[in-house]
Design a protein around this motif. Structure first.
Motif, PDB file in Angstrom:
ATOM      1  N   HIS A 101       0.834  -1.211   0.000  1.00  0.00           N
ATOM      2  CA  HIS A 101       0.000   0.000   0.000  1.00  0.00           C
ATOM      3  C   HIS A 101       0.861   1.251   0.000  1.00  0.00           C
ATOM      4  O   HIS A 101       0.635   2.179  -0.778  1.00  0.00           O
ATOM      5  CB  HIS A 101      -0.941  -0.002   1.212  1.00  0.00           C
ATOM      6  CG  HIS A 101      -1.646   1.304   1.394  1.00  0.00           C
ATOM      7  ND1 HIS A 101      -1.327   2.193   2.395  1.00  0.00           N
ATOM      8  CD2 HIS A 101      -2.622   1.906   0.666  1.00  0.00           C
ATOM      9  CE1 HIS A 101      -2.095   3.268   2.285  1.00  0.00           C
ATOM     10  NE2 HIS A 101      -2.884   3.122   1.252  1.00  0.00           N
ATOM     11  N   HIS A 343      -4.975   4.785   4.952  1.00  0.00           N
ATOM     12  CA  HIS A 343      -5.742   5.004   3.715  1.00  0.00           C
ATOM     13  C   HIS A 343      -6.463   6.354   3.680  1.00  0.00           C
ATOM     14  O   HIS A 343      -7.241   6.597   2.756  1.00  0.00           O
ATOM     15  CB  HIS A 343      -6.774   3.893   3.525  1.00  0.00           C
ATOM     16  CG  HIS A 343      -6.188   2.600   3.041  1.00  0.00           C
ATOM     17  ND1 HIS A 343      -6.008   2.304   1.717  1.00  0.00           N
ATOM     18  CD2 HIS A 343      -5.725   1.527   3.727  1.00  0.00           C
ATOM     19  CE1 HIS A 343      -5.484   1.095   1.585  1.00  0.00           C
ATOM     20  NE2 HIS A 343      -5.290   0.603   2.809  1.00  0.00           N
ATOM     21  N   CYS A 345      -7.672  10.126   3.075  1.00  0.00           N
ATOM     22  CA  CYS A 345      -7.617  10.851   1.798  1.00  0.00           C
ATOM     23  C   CYS A 345      -6.329  11.669   1.697  1.00  0.00           C
ATOM     24  O   CYS A 345      -5.940  12.363   2.628  1.00  0.00           O
ATOM     25  CB  CYS A 345      -8.812  11.769   1.660  1.00  0.00           C
ATOM     26  SG  CYS A 345      -8.894  12.524   0.021  1.00  0.00           S
TER      27      CYS A 345
HETATM   28  C1  HEM Z   1      -9.656  15.766  -5.978  1.00  0.00           C
HETATM   29  C2  HEM Z   1     -10.468  15.049  -5.194  1.00  0.00           C
HETATM   30  C3  HEM Z   1     -10.068  13.764  -4.476  1.00  0.00           C
HETATM   31  C4  HEM Z   1      -9.121  12.830  -4.812  1.00  0.00           C
HETATM   32  C5  HEM Z   1      -8.217  12.815  -6.027  1.00  0.00           C
HETATM   33  C6  HEM Z   1      -9.146  11.803  -3.765  1.00  0.00           C
HETATM   34  C7  HEM Z   1      -8.317  10.687  -3.725  1.00  0.00           C
HETATM   35  C8  HEM Z   1      -8.333   9.721  -2.750  1.00  0.00           C
HETATM   36  C9  HEM Z   1      -7.552   8.515  -2.783  1.00  0.00           C
HETATM   37  C10 HEM Z   1      -6.588   8.133  -3.897  1.00  0.00           C
HETATM   38  C11 HEM Z   1      -7.831   7.795  -1.665  1.00  0.00           C
HETATM   39  C12 HEM Z   1      -7.263   6.426  -1.288  1.00  0.00           C
HETATM   40  C13 HEM Z   1      -6.015   6.582  -0.467  1.00  0.00           C
HETATM   41  C14 HEM Z   1      -5.451   5.245  -0.041  1.00  0.00           C
HETATM   42  O1  HEM Z   1      -6.119   4.206  -0.184  1.00  0.00           O
HETATM   43  O2  HEM Z   1      -4.313   5.248   0.469  1.00  0.00           O
HETATM   44  C15 HEM Z   1      -8.805   8.564  -0.925  1.00  0.00           C
HETATM   45  C16 HEM Z   1      -9.326   8.163   0.266  1.00  0.00           C
HETATM   46  C17 HEM Z   1     -10.361   8.825   0.862  1.00  0.00           C
HETATM   47  N1  HEM Z   1     -10.976   9.968   0.430  1.00  0.00           N
HETATM   48 FE1  HEM Z   1     -10.441  11.130  -1.120  1.00  0.00          FE
HETATM   49  N2  HEM Z   1     -10.089  12.141  -2.836  1.00  0.00           N
HETATM   50  C18 HEM Z   1     -10.682  13.317  -3.243  1.00  0.00           C
HETATM   51  C19 HEM Z   1     -11.689  13.975  -2.635  1.00  0.00           C
HETATM   52  C20 HEM Z   1     -12.266  13.559  -1.494  1.00  0.00           C
HETATM   53  C21 HEM Z   1     -13.348  14.236  -0.825  1.00  0.00           C
HETATM   54  C22 HEM Z   1     -14.010  15.535  -1.289  1.00  0.00           C
HETATM   55  C23 HEM Z   1     -13.665  13.501   0.267  1.00  0.00           C
HETATM   56  C24 HEM Z   1     -14.684  13.816   1.315  1.00  0.00           C
HETATM   57  C25 HEM Z   1     -14.568  14.850   2.093  1.00  0.00           C
HETATM   58  C26 HEM Z   1     -12.790  12.345   0.304  1.00  0.00           C
HETATM   59  C27 HEM Z   1     -12.816  11.365   1.284  1.00  0.00           C
HETATM   60  C28 HEM Z   1     -11.976  10.278   1.329  1.00  0.00           C
HETATM   61  C29 HEM Z   1     -12.009   9.279   2.388  1.00  0.00           C
HETATM   62  C30 HEM Z   1     -12.972   9.237   3.555  1.00  0.00           C
HETATM   63  C31 HEM Z   1     -10.976   8.377   2.111  1.00  0.00           C
HETATM   64  C32 HEM Z   1     -10.575   7.220   3.006  1.00  0.00           C
HETATM   65  C33 HEM Z   1     -10.896   5.851   2.463  1.00  0.00           C
HETATM   66  C34 HEM Z   1     -10.583   4.752   3.437  1.00  0.00           C
HETATM   67  O3  HEM Z   1      -9.941   4.917   4.477  1.00  0.00           O
HETATM   68  O4  HEM Z   1     -11.027   3.649   3.157  1.00  0.00           O
HETATM   69  N3  HEM Z   1     -11.947  12.406  -0.775  1.00  0.00           N
HETATM   70  N4  HEM Z   1      -9.090   9.741  -1.605  1.00  0.00           N
END
Ligand code: HEM
Length: 409
Positions: A101, A343, A345
């Motif tokens: 990861h 993981h 964000c």
């Molecule tokens: C440009 C917009 C965004 C991109 C490119 C993005 C990208 C990502 C990526 C790649 C992950 C996975 C990271 C990993 O597995 O190590 C992730 C996880 C996450 N993202 Fe985003 N994200 C974006 C916007 C948002 C927004 C607006 C929210 C909500 C406020 C959000 C909430 C989350 C959450 C809650 C996770 C955690 C998932 C987990 O622990 O299972 N993301 N994001």
């Protein structure tokens, strides 16, 4: 094992008011509640702050790998289940834990860190103005379908190096892909062809976009891994950011505290963005973790192979804090809307730039903006994960956006 009858998870996303639903879940079950994902498919909804931190921070006990899900292994959930795209194993950063990861996450962190925020803001302003120009003269619009639903993907398309026409094609392909209609397979083919073609062209002639950066990143060993990293950027940022923009516009349109800001007053867009994150985050529920062995969490016996969903909105209704009422005050960013642990964000900053600029541009350009329907009649998209308004029908005084009419965000 999970007892029945659990609450359908969609009841926590589509209800008019989150408060009573989460109050009942907390009252009846405490920090970890049984829920139903689809008929006959159960999971745990983890809402306690400490329990969420433990769940997301202990991958040796709770994995991110959908192949560990018992309902997947024993066929309770079929391969065509609508739960699949969010819960089945993904052969990219989403699906792995530990060293693998970290290796797959580093390139994405580097790509996100390379984003120039001033340029990003100008890009979003410009494409938002173009979208508004498409409906400005009408004086009415649906700010979800015609605006919020398009902004994130068109922006991410630009970041990865697609031209505006190709970004539009990607948007159409994604709509077909997720519409689950007869053109969904075709949508998937167009999606893959567009991103595959982009990777091929940047391999031949690198540029300054995120695709070129990912293709040359030393931690990505194959073209397939680089392509998966691009797919993750496109798909992880789309629905989340759509929901954030739509929920923030909805809050500002229906809540009298924000009425003056809609007319140019003080209570700011960042306040509305933060309140959404705290009280009704874009991902109300985030899938998922899978128990690697029998264990205990929040007083519940968790069986090996159980699915556990991150209750990112439920945590705001913890009766041990603020008497169970979701609480927010200006400047407070204490929430778990971005997840937690390895993981969590990695795109908070660009996501905020995109969402803030989209909301600011709409409020700046569309004068006398107001809803044309009773706020109580506004429903939500039927999803167990996000709480996205189904529509935001508005009317406004038509002011065709001009290049000089730029908001300050
Ligand atoms: C440009 C917009 C965004 C991109 C490119 C993005 C990208 C990502 C990526 C790649 C992950 C996975 C990271 C990993 O597995 O190590 C992730 C996880 C996450 N993202 Fe985003 N994200 C974006 C916007 C948002 C927004 C607006 C929210 C909500 C406020 C959000 C909430 C989350 C959450 C809650 C996770 C955690 C998932 C987990 O622990 O299972 N993301 N994001």
């Amino acid at each position: 094992m999970i007892s029945s009858p659990p609450l359908p998870l969609t009841a926590t996303t589509t209800c008019p008011d989150l408060g009573p639903v989460f109050a009942a879940l907390w009252r009846d079950h405490g920090p970890v509640a049984p829920v139903e994902l689809e008929p006959g498919v159960h999971a745990w909804l983890v809402m306690g702050y400490e329990e969420l931190k433990f769940l997301t921070g202990t991958p040796e006990l709770f994995s991110r790998d959908g192949r560990d899900w018992r309902a997947f292994q024993d066929g309770t959930v079929g391969p065509d289940s609508p739960l699949g795209p969010m819960m089945f194993f993904r052969d990219n950063v989403i699906g792995y834990d530990g060293a693998e990861h970290r290796r797959l996450r580093r390139p994405l962190e580097d790509a996100i860190a390379a984003i120039d925020h001033r340029r990003l803001r100008r890009t979003v302003e410009s494409l938002c103005s173009d979208l508004i120009a498409g409906f400005a003269e009408r004086g009415t619009a649906d700010l979800v379908a015609e605006y919020a639903a398009a902004v994130p993907l068109l922006t991410i398309g630009d970041l990865i190096g697609l031209d505006p026409g190709q970004s539009r094609e990607l948007l159409d392909a994604m709509r077909a892909l997720f519409g689950s209609q007869e053109d969904s397979q075709e949508g998937n083919r167009r999606f893959e062809a567009l991103l595959g073609g982009l990777a091929e062209s940047r391999r031949a002639a690198p540029s300054d976009d995120l695709t070129s950066l990912l293709l040359r990143h030393p931690d990505l060993r194959t073209e397939a891994e680089a392509l998966q990293a691009i797919v993750v950027l496109v798909s992880a940022g789309n629905h989340t950011t759509i929901s954030w923009i739509a929920q923030t516009l909805r809050l500002m349109l229906v809540d009298p505290r924000f009425a003056s800001r809609v007319r140019g007053g003080r209570l700011g867009i960042d306040d509305a963005l933060d309140e959404v994150l705290s009280v009704a985050p874009p991902m109300i529920n985030m899938p998922a973790r899978y128990a690697r062995r029998d264990t205990e969490l929040g007083g519940k016996a968790i069986a090996r192979g159980d699915a556990l969903v991150l209750g990112l909105a439920g945590v705001a209704h913890d009766p041990r804090a603020h008497g169970g009422r979701a609480f927010w005050q200006s400047g407070n960013r204490a929430h778990l809307a971005w997840g937690a642990g390895p993981h969590a964000c990695l795109a908070r900053d660009p996501a905020r730039t995109i969402a803030r600029t989209a909301v600011a541009t709409a409020l700046h350009v569309l004068r006398d903006l107001h809803l044309t329907v009773d706020p109580a009649s506004l429903g939500f998209e039927p999803s167990p994960w996000t709480r996205c308004p189904a529509a935001l029908p508005v009317s406004f005084t038509a002011t065709f956006p001009r290049p000089t009419a730029r908001p300050t965000v």
